[in-house]
Design a protein around this motif. Structure first.
Motif, PDB file in Angstrom:
ATOM      1  N   VAL A 216      44.034  29.432  50.607  1.00 31.66           N
ATOM      2  CA  VAL A 216      43.027  28.936  49.504  1.00 31.66           C
ATOM      3  C   VAL A 216      42.183  29.835  49.672  1.00 31.66           C
ATOM      4  O   VAL A 216      41.317  30.205  48.100  1.00 31.66           O
ATOM      5  CB  VAL A 216      43.464  27.302  49.528  1.00 31.66           C
ATOM      6  CG1 VAL A 216      42.300  26.525  48.992  1.00 31.66           C
ATOM      7  CG2 VAL A 216      44.782  27.424  49.127  1.00 31.66           C
ATOM      8  N   LEU A 217      41.384  29.612  50.253  1.00 28.18           N
ATOM      9  CA  LEU A 217      39.896  29.891  51.293  1.00 28.18           C
ATOM     10  C   LEU A 217      39.745  31.078  49.990  1.00 28.18           C
ATOM     11  O   LEU A 217      38.723  31.373  49.512  1.00 28.18           O
ATOM     12  CB  LEU A 217      39.034  29.727  52.109  1.00 28.18           C
ATOM     13  CG  LEU A 217      39.071  28.067  52.002  1.00 28.18           C
ATOM     14  CD1 LEU A 217      39.104  28.168  53.678  1.00 28.18           C
ATOM     15  CD2 LEU A 217      38.383  27.260  51.755  1.00 28.18           C
ATOM     16  N   ARG A 218      41.109  32.069  51.083  1.00 28.57           N
ATOM     17  CA  ARG A 218      40.723  33.408  50.317  1.00 28.57           C
ATOM     18  C   ARG A 218      40.892  33.633  48.714  1.00 28.57           C
ATOM     19  O   ARG A 218      39.623  34.871  48.664  1.00 28.57           O
ATOM     20  CB  ARG A 218      41.872  34.085  51.341  1.00 28.57           C
ATOM     21  CG  ARG A 218      41.939  35.895  50.881  1.00 28.57           C
ATOM     22  CD  ARG A 218      42.529  36.301  52.289  1.00 28.57           C
ATOM     23  NE  ARG A 218      44.139  36.171  52.146  1.00 28.57           N
ATOM     24  CZ  ARG A 218      44.914  35.385  53.301  1.00 28.57           C
ATOM     25  NH1 ARG A 218      44.239  35.443  54.522  1.00 28.57           N
ATOM     26  NH2 ARG A 218      46.172  34.995  53.703  1.00 28.57           N
ATOM     27  N   ASN A 219      41.727  33.100  47.888  1.00 24.13           N
ATOM     28  CA  ASN A 219      42.188  33.017  47.332  1.00 24.13           C
ATOM     29  C   ASN A 219      41.118  33.230  46.402  1.00 24.13           C
ATOM     30  O   ASN A 219      40.381  33.440  45.108  1.00 24.13           O
ATOM     31  CB  ASN A 219      43.550  32.346  46.688  1.00 24.13           C
ATOM     32  CG  ASN A 219      44.529  33.524  45.936  1.00 24.13           C
ATOM     33  OD1 ASN A 219      44.136  34.314  45.869  1.00 24.13           O
ATOM     34  ND2 ASN A 219      44.779  32.182  44.634  1.00 24.13           N
ATOM     35  N   VAL A 220      40.648  31.868  46.669  1.00 24.41           N
ATOM     36  CA  VAL A 220      39.443  31.121  46.059  1.00 24.41           C
ATOM     37  C   VAL A 220      38.187  31.801  45.584  1.00 24.41           C
ATOM     38  O   VAL A 220      37.137  32.461  44.845  1.00 24.41           O
ATOM     39  CB  VAL A 220      38.887  29.923  45.776  1.00 24.41           C
ATOM     40  CG1 VAL A 220      37.720  29.000  44.783  1.00 24.41           C
ATOM     41  CG2 VAL A 220      40.205  29.056  45.209  1.00 24.41           C
ATOM     42  N   GLY A 221      37.744  32.276  47.186  1.00 27.41           N
ATOM     43  CA  GLY A 221      36.513  32.886  47.264  1.00 27.41           C
ATOM     44  C   GLY A 221      36.919  34.296  46.915  1.00 27.41           C
ATOM     45  O   GLY A 221      36.050  34.935  45.800  1.00 27.41           O
ATOM     46  N   GLY A 222      37.979  34.396  46.582  1.00 29.56           N
ATOM     47  CA  GLY A 222      38.004  36.374  45.837  1.00 29.56           C
ATOM     48  C   GLY A 222      37.640  36.036  44.566  1.00 29.56           C
ATOM     49  O   GLY A 222      37.126  37.301  44.117  1.00 29.56           O
ATOM     50  N   GLY A 223      38.018  34.979  44.106  1.00 29.95           N
ATOM     51  CA  GLY A 223      37.962  35.330  42.331  1.00 29.95           C
ATOM     52  C   GLY A 223      36.828  34.732  41.553  1.00 29.95           C
ATOM     53  O   GLY A 223      36.518  35.130  40.812  1.00 29.95           O
ATOM     54  N   LEU A 224      36.615  34.290  43.014  1.00 24.46           N
ATOM     55  CA  LEU A 224      35.014  33.173  42.519  1.00 24.46           C
ATOM     56  C   LEU A 224      34.047  34.548  42.437  1.00 24.46           C
ATOM     57  O   LEU A 224      32.816  35.322  41.660  1.00 24.46           O
ATOM     58  CB  LEU A 224      34.325  31.566  43.332  1.00 24.46           C
ATOM     59  CG  LEU A 224      35.195  30.702  42.823  1.00 24.46           C
ATOM     60  CD1 LEU A 224      34.309  29.977  44.121  1.00 24.46           C
ATOM     61  CD2 LEU A 224      34.855  30.481  41.602  1.00 24.46           C
ATOM     62  N   LEU A 225      33.810  35.287  43.376  1.00 25.09           N
ATOM     63  CA  LEU A 225      33.337  36.543  43.326  1.00 25.09           C
ATOM     64  C   LEU A 225      33.510  37.259  42.538  1.00 25.09           C
ATOM     65  O   LEU A 225      32.413  38.426  42.324  1.00 25.09           O
ATOM     66  CB  LEU A 225      33.508  37.410  45.114  1.00 25.09           C
ATOM     67  CG  LEU A 225      33.635  38.189  45.694  1.00 25.09           C
ATOM     68  CD1 LEU A 225      30.860  38.244  45.627  1.00 25.09           C
ATOM     69  CD2 LEU A 225      33.629  39.091  46.196  1.00 25.09           C
ATOM     70  N   ALA A 226      34.642  37.296  42.478  1.00 17.96           N
ATOM     71  CA  ALA A 226      35.021  38.507  41.082  1.00 17.96           C
ATOM     72  C   ALA A 226      34.640  38.115  39.835  1.00 17.96           C
ATOM     73  O   ALA A 226      33.118  39.002  39.788  1.00 17.96           O
ATOM     74  CB  ALA A 226      36.015  38.312  40.253  1.00 17.96           C
ATOM     75  N   MET A 227      34.235  37.201  39.930  1.00 21.21           N
ATOM     76  CA  MET A 227      33.183  35.956  38.356  1.00 21.21           C
ATOM     77  C   MET A 227      32.036  36.141  38.676  1.00 21.21           C
ATOM     78  O   MET A 227      31.225  37.274  37.531  1.00 21.21           O
ATOM     79  CB  MET A 227      33.645  35.033  37.805  1.00 21.21           C
ATOM     80  CG  MET A 227      35.239  34.755  38.090  1.00 21.21           C
ATOM     81  SD  MET A 227      35.389  33.092  37.232  1.00 21.21           S
ATOM     82  CE  MET A 227      35.758  31.854  38.419  1.00 21.21           C
ATOM     83  N   THR A 228      31.587  35.619  39.553  1.00 20.96           N
ATOM     84  CA  THR A 228      29.910  36.434  39.872  1.00 20.96           C
ATOM     85  C   THR A 228      29.238  37.665  39.161  1.00 20.96           C
ATOM     86  O   THR A 228      28.390  37.805  39.073  1.00 20.96           O
ATOM     87  CB  THR A 228      29.755  36.077  41.100  1.00 20.96           C
ATOM     88  OG1 THR A 228      30.256  34.894  41.423  1.00 20.96           O
ATOM     89  CG2 THR A 228      27.759  35.893  41.695  1.00 20.96           C
ATOM     90  N   ILE A 229      30.290  38.357  39.974  1.00 28.24           N
ATOM     91  CA  ILE A 229      29.517  40.161  39.753  1.00 28.24           C
ATOM     92  C   ILE A 229      30.087  40.445  38.815  1.00 28.24           C
ATOM     93  O   ILE A 229      28.740  41.017  38.018  1.00 28.24           O
ATOM     94  CB  ILE A 229      30.761  41.116  40.669  1.00 28.24           C
ATOM     95  CG1 ILE A 229      30.711  40.493  42.589  1.00 28.24           C
ATOM     96  CG2 ILE A 229      30.891  42.072  40.531  1.00 28.24           C
ATOM     97  CD1 ILE A 229      31.452  41.457  42.801  1.00 28.24           C
ATOM     98  N   THR A 230      30.881  40.005  37.790  1.00 31.49           N
ATOM     99  CA  THR A 230      31.626  40.259  36.545  1.00 31.49           C
ATOM    100  C   THR A 230      30.348  39.843  35.756  1.00 31.49           C
ATOM    101  O   THR A 230      29.934  40.045  34.196  1.00 31.49           O
ATOM    102  CB  THR A 230      32.687  40.353  35.541  1.00 31.49           C
ATOM    103  OG1 THR A 230      33.115  38.748  36.625  1.00 31.49           O
ATOM    104  CG2 THR A 230      33.903  41.251  36.364  1.00 31.49           C
TER     105      THR A 230
END
Length: 241
Positions: A216-230
């Motif tokens: 869960v942490l890996r999935n959520v962290g990756g998604g939030l990172l992608a949204m933050t960068i874009t």
């Protein structure tokens, strides 16, 4: 040990039964496809939202990303599964031919596999004989090739499943960012996407018997990172154009 514990259904969370492996594979593919749809579309619409508040622009970008992603997933899955299917069918055809032309050699080969797994020579030969009499191709294909002749994957089914899963996943961030009030558009989308990614991360971990918290942490962290960068890229471009 109570032998009933070893029977199908002895543990509620363990899959058993004919076709269960195929159904679990489809379910995993669906979860992963939905996860890809969530992350890629969320990243896209967040990037556009960072550049402009125009709802029409966000809608067009989101729909284009959804369509392109879904079709790309379908095409990629079709090509991949078609290649796998062709290989499996070729191996099964070869096994059929060998069973017709060299039945004794094939029986010895199957018995040798069971010997390597710990059975005595006599027991392994008896098991090989009985399984061959019951379903020669099935027994040899599963033991030698790891293929179930009754579960050869359909490329078209895989393509449509991936496309639908991606589309359903992509609709969540797209609808959220379009329906939310302009002032709440970004935070509401981040929360919705975070919850959805937590669910898909938990589901994939449960199906693979992995650590759910870490997934869960890996999935959520990756998604939030992608949204933050874009979103950051969109904001930077928006101020320059």
């Amino acid at each position: 040990m109570d032998l009933s514990e070893l029977q199908p259904g002895g543990h509620d969370d363990e899959p058993h039964g004919d076709g269960m492996r195929a159904r679990l594979n489809w379910l995993r593919a669906g979860v992963l496809g939905a996860n890809d749809g969530i992350v890629s579309t969320a990243g896209l619409v967040m990037g556009v939202a960072g550049a402009t508040t125009d709802r029409t622009a966000i809608f067009i970008a989101g729909i284009a990303g959804l369509a392109a992603g879904a079709l790309s997933m379908a095409a990629g899955e079709y090509v991949s599964v078609s290649t796998q299917r062709d290989s499996e069918l070729a191996l099964l055809a070869k096994e059929r031919r060998e069973l017709l032309e060299e039945p004794e050699e094939e029986l010895e080969e199957l018995a040798g596999i069971y010997v390597s797994k710990g059975l005595s020579d006599d027991l392994a030969l008896e098991v090989a004989k009985q399984l061959t009499e019951h379903d020669a191709l099935g027994a040899h294909a599963e033991a030698e090739l790891g293929i179930d002749p009754n579960e050869v994957t359909s490329a078209w089914a895989a393509a449509f499943a991936s496309m639908i899963a991606f589309t359903l996943g992509a609709l969540l961030p797209l609808l959220t960012i379009l329906l939310a009030a302009e002032s709440l558009r970004v935070p509401v989308t981040v929360v919705a996407v975070g919850l959805a990614l937590a669910l898909t991360g938990w589901s994939s971990a449960k199906m693979s018997y992995g650590p759910r918290g870490r997934a869960v942490l890996r999935n959520v962290g990756g998604g939030l990172l992608a949204m933050t960068i874009t979103y950051g890229i969109g904001s930077l471009i928006g101020t320059q154009v």
